[in-house]
Design a protein around this motif. Structure first.
Motif, short mmCIF file in Angstrom:
data_model
loop_
_atom_site.label_atom_id
_atom_site.label_comp_id
_atom_site.label_asym_id
_atom_site.label_seq_id
_atom_site.Cartn_x
_atom_site.Cartn_y
_atom_site.Cartn_z
N ILE A 104 38.93 37.23 50.81
CA ILE A 104 38.12 38.01 50.26
C ILE A 104 37.72 37.29 48.84
O ILE A 104 38.79 36.39 48.36
N VAL A 105 36.93 37.68 48.07
CA VAL A 105 36.75 37.49 46.73
C VAL A 105 36.33 38.50 45.96
O VAL A 105 35.57 39.44 46.37
N PHE A 106 36.74 38.74 44.68
CA PHE A 106 36.46 40.12 44.10
C PHE A 106 36.65 40.06 42.50
O PHE A 106 37.19 38.85 41.97
N ALA A 107 35.91 40.80 41.79
CA ALA A 107 35.84 40.83 40.46
C ALA A 107 35.89 42.17 39.94
O ALA A 107 35.76 43.13 40.61
N HIS A 108 36.26 42.32 38.56
CA HIS A 108 35.95 43.53 37.91
C HIS A 108 35.48 43.81 36.51
O HIS A 108 35.89 42.81 35.85
N GLU B 246 36.98 35.92 31.70
CA GLU B 246 36.74 36.78 33.13
C GLU B 246 36.77 35.90 34.09
O GLU B 246 36.52 34.77 34.20
N TYR B 247 37.50 36.46 35.45
CA TYR B 247 37.80 35.60 36.65
C TYR B 247 37.06 36.26 37.74
O TYR B 247 36.97 37.49 37.83
N MET B 248 36.78 35.55 38.78
CA MET B 248 36.80 35.91 40.12
C MET B 248 38.05 35.62 40.85
O MET B 248 38.57 34.54 40.71
N PHE B 249 38.59 36.75 41.61
CA PHE B 249 39.61 36.29 42.40
C PHE B 249 39.60 36.05 43.79
O PHE B 249 38.94 36.95 44.51
N TYR B 250 40.17 35.23 44.40
CA TYR B 250 40.11 34.76 45.80
C TYR B 250 41.36 35.19 46.23
O TYR B 250 42.43 34.62 45.83
N VAL B 251 41.62 35.91 47.35
CA VAL B 251 42.69 36.20 47.93
C VAL B 251 42.55 36.17 49.53
O VAL B 251 41.48 36.74 49.99
N ASP B 252 43.63 35.38 50.08
CA ASP B 252 44.04 35.22 51.51
C ASP B 252 44.78 36.22 52.00
O ASP B 252 46.01 36.43 51.49
N PHE B 253 44.85 37.17 53.10
CA PHE B 253 45.92 37.86 53.43
C PHE B 253 46.06 38.10 54.88
O PHE B 253 44.95 37.53 55.65
N GLU C 142 40.41 50.37 49.60
CA GLU C 142 40.99 50.97 48.32
C GLU C 142 40.67 49.81 47.39
O GLU C 142 40.42 50.21 46.08
N VAL C 143 40.73 48.46 47.89
CA VAL C 143 40.40 47.44 46.92
C VAL C 143 38.77 47.68 46.22
O VAL C 143 38.55 47.67 45.04
N SER D 155 34.42 45.83 41.00
CA SER D 155 32.84 45.93 40.68
C SER D 155 32.30 45.17 41.74
O SER D 155 31.09 45.21 41.85
N PHE D 156 33.11 44.10 42.27
CA PHE D 156 32.21 43.05 43.35
C PHE D 156 33.39 42.88 44.20
O PHE D 156 34.65 42.66 44.04
N LEU D 157 32.98 42.86 45.65
CA LEU D 157 34.02 42.57 46.58
C LEU D 157 33.26 41.93 47.72
O LEU D 157 32.18 42.51 48.22
N ARG D 158 33.47 40.85 48.20
CA ARG D 158 32.83 40.23 49.32
C ARG D 158 34.08 39.49 50.36
O ARG D 158 34.87 39.13 49.93
#
Ligand SMILES: O=C(O)C(=O)C[C@]1(C(=O)O)C=C[C@@H](O)C=C1
Length: 572
Positions: free
Chosen positions: A332-336, A385-392, A407-408, A413-416
């Motif tokens: 996923i990738v997200f930002a806030h 400011e960052y975009m966060f990439y997470v693998d789970f 929940e995330v 503010s942005f999730l893909r």
């Protein structure tokens, strides 16, 4: 980074751009290219419009999508090409085959008996993307680089028997899939030594492709040069920046404190040396690249860690249906809006559900790179400011993952979701099998050498000394490089019996070799080999000590004592 593309017989970015420049009558010194990027909703607001390569302000359109026509898409790719053209112009100004400023400047004549490079597939370039060719039955897989690149091997591992399509840029591989030129793209995202390949993280966000799988490829680097070139002649080493980073310490250990230059891919570096007949330059690339471009291997296994692995992702236009009957990973990738303070909350959504994270990466938030926080008393804080990439480690079909993402979403503010895909669970190639194969190659070299020394090879008894010298030098070079590999593997090698066997054989072979080679080898090469044997013996002894093994007679001690007995004038 320099850019090397294939031999000039094909159509490439240069020709595309030359045509483009001429037809648009654009002054190269102030090249302005109309460009419409495709972006996510997160990026749409700020990343579309006209991009100026001379630093002129950009204006944006409001759609946030690539134009509907192929021409729109092609013009967006012209950004890359304009960079290439300017590099080429610089190269033409500065001249000289030794400069890697030309884009695939295969101008130098080839006077070597090399594998004809024209037979290799050419990297896909922008012009090749129009019009879309007819599809065959075979899966077409785009990768960045030229044949012999690790990405090509990854494409083959991900999709055996696929048609691997070389592309000159990562961006082109993405576009090839989007335009149905290819069915999949296989692109590197991280390496166990060199870290993340940031460009591909950024492109994952910019494009609309889905991650449908991953492959992990052990990367075994070689140092390649033209036949006859020795390490001492080298003034520079060229390769992909990741490969240079992965071999940094070993290059220094090999005494190669020479210039390092970054190029677009490892195999492209090998091809460049071959095409330009560069005798002062070595490439870090695969053994396959050595075969393809007619280079010799000066050293093998030169990565700083023997278990060097690159992780690639497979991309497709459509996502796959997630399952729960086998291990899956989700990216996923997200930002806030409120910055990094939200990170802990997001990650706890996974922790509470016992979902393991396998990777976290942050990249600049290109739309809004800085956030200002004003405080009347203390002033203005400037946060990046960052975009966060997470693998789970969970499938999107798993209800835990669905709840975690719900929940995330509350915190972000942005999730893909970039993709939910099967994990690469292929068994780890045991190091001992790699070592065994190295040792068996070493043994066959020793056998050939022994036959030559004893005059038993029989194929040409009257071979003159000069031929013999070249022959033995060549074999010894190969031995040196095998030693290097064995020493690198040895740290992890627990079963020592084969190593001892080889050392015993060596102790038998070397006196004869040494007596002959005083004539044909320089002292530095001999010393180096001697040092390697000493180091190897030392590490074996250490391991034996740790394992409480009984001491066999020291092979190199026997080698030394035989060497000491050698008559001073023994040159036969
Ligand atoms: O240059 C190549 O051969 C590639 O496939 C690229 C690449 C990379 O981008 O990391 C792939 C694997 C190795 O880690 C080194 C280079």
């Amino acid at each position: 980074m320099q850019s090397l593309t294939p031999p000039s017989s094909g159509i490439n970015l240069k020709t595309l751009i030359r045509t483009k420049i001429q037809s648009n009558r654009v002054n190269p010194s102030g090249l302005v290219i109309r460009c419409i990027y495709r972006f996510d909703s997160a990026n749409a607001a700020a990343n579309t419009g006209t991009v100026s390569t001379n630093g002129a302000p950009a204006s944006y359109n409001s759609a946030g999508h690539v134009g509907s026509s192929r021409a729109d898409w092609q013009s967006s790719c012209a950004i890359l090409a304009s960079k290439v053209v300017s590099q080429q112009q610089n190269a033409e100004k500065s001249g000289g085959a030794g400069n890697i400023t030309a884009v695939n400047g295969h101008k130098a004549t080839m006077d070597l008996d090399l594998v004809p490079i024209d037979n290799q597939p050419k990297p896909l370039t922008i012009t090749d993307l129009s019009p879309a060719p007819m599809h065959g039955a075979q899966l077409r897989v785009a990768y960045q680089g030229v044949p012999g690149a690790y990405s090509e091997a990854a494409a083959g591992k991900a999709y055996p028997k696929c048609e691997a399509i070389p592309c000159d840029q990562f961006e082109v591989a993405f576009q090839a899939v989007e335009l149905w030129i290819a069915d999949r793209a296989v692109l590197p995202v991280e390496n166990s030594l060199g870290g993340s390949i940031h460009r591909n993280y950024d492109l994952l966000l910019r494009h609309r492709l889905h991650i449908v799988g991953e492959v992990q490829l052990p990367v075994h680097h070689c140092l390649l040069a033209l036949p006859g070139v020795r390490k001492e002649y080298l003034t520079r080493v060229i390769s992909h920046p990741q490969a240079l980073a992965q071999c940094e310490l070993t290059l220094t250990k090999l005494g190669l404190n020479v210039a390092r230059e970054a190029v677009d891919d490892t195999a492209g570096a090998a091809e460049y040396i071959a095409s330009n007949n560069l005798r002062d330059t070595a490439a870090i690339a695969s053994a396959r690249a050595a075969d393809l471009y007619g280079l010799q291997i000066l050293a093998e296994g030169i990565q700083d860690d023997s278990s060097n692995v690159t992780r690639f992702v497979m991309l497709a236009r459509e996502p796959i249906i997630p399952r729960t009957d086998r291990p899956f990973k989700t990216s996923i990738v997200f930002a806030h809006d409120k910055g990094t303070s939200v990170l802990f909350k997001v990650l706890s959504a996974f922790a509470f559900r016992n979902i393991s994270l396998t990777k976290i990466e942050s990249r600049p938030h290109r739309n809004r790179p800085i956030r200002l926080v004003d405080d009347a008393n203390v002033g203005t804080a400037k946060h990046f400011e960052y975009m966060f990439y997470v693998d789970f480690e969970a499938s999107m079909a798993d209800v835990r993952a669905q709840n975690a993402l719900a929940e995330v979403q509350e915190f972000t503010s942005f999730l893909r979701v970039l993709g939910s895909y099967p994990m690469d669970m292929t068994p780890w190639a045991p190091i001992s099998s790699l070592l065994k194969s190295e040792l068996s190659k070493l043994l066959s070299i020793i056998r050939i050498l022994n036959q030559k020394m004893d005059g038993h090879d029989g194929d040409n008894p009257k071979q003159n000394t000069a031929d013999m010298t070249v022959f033995v030098q060549n074999l010894l070079q190969q031995m040196q490089s095998r030693f290097q590999t064995i020493i690198l593997y040895n740290a992890e090698f627990k079963n020592l019996s084969t190593t001892f066997l080889v050392l015993r054989l060596l102790s038998g072979s070397f006196p004869a070799l040494l007596s002959f080679n005083y004539l044909v080898l320089d002292k530095a090469a001999l010393d180096e080999m001697g040092n390697r044997i000493d180091e190897l013996e030392q590490s074996i002894n250490d391991l034996r000590g740790e394992m409480g093994q009984d001491g066999a007679p020291s092979p190199s001690a026997s080698l030394k004592s035989k060497e000491e007995q050698k008559p001073a004038d023994d040159s036969a």
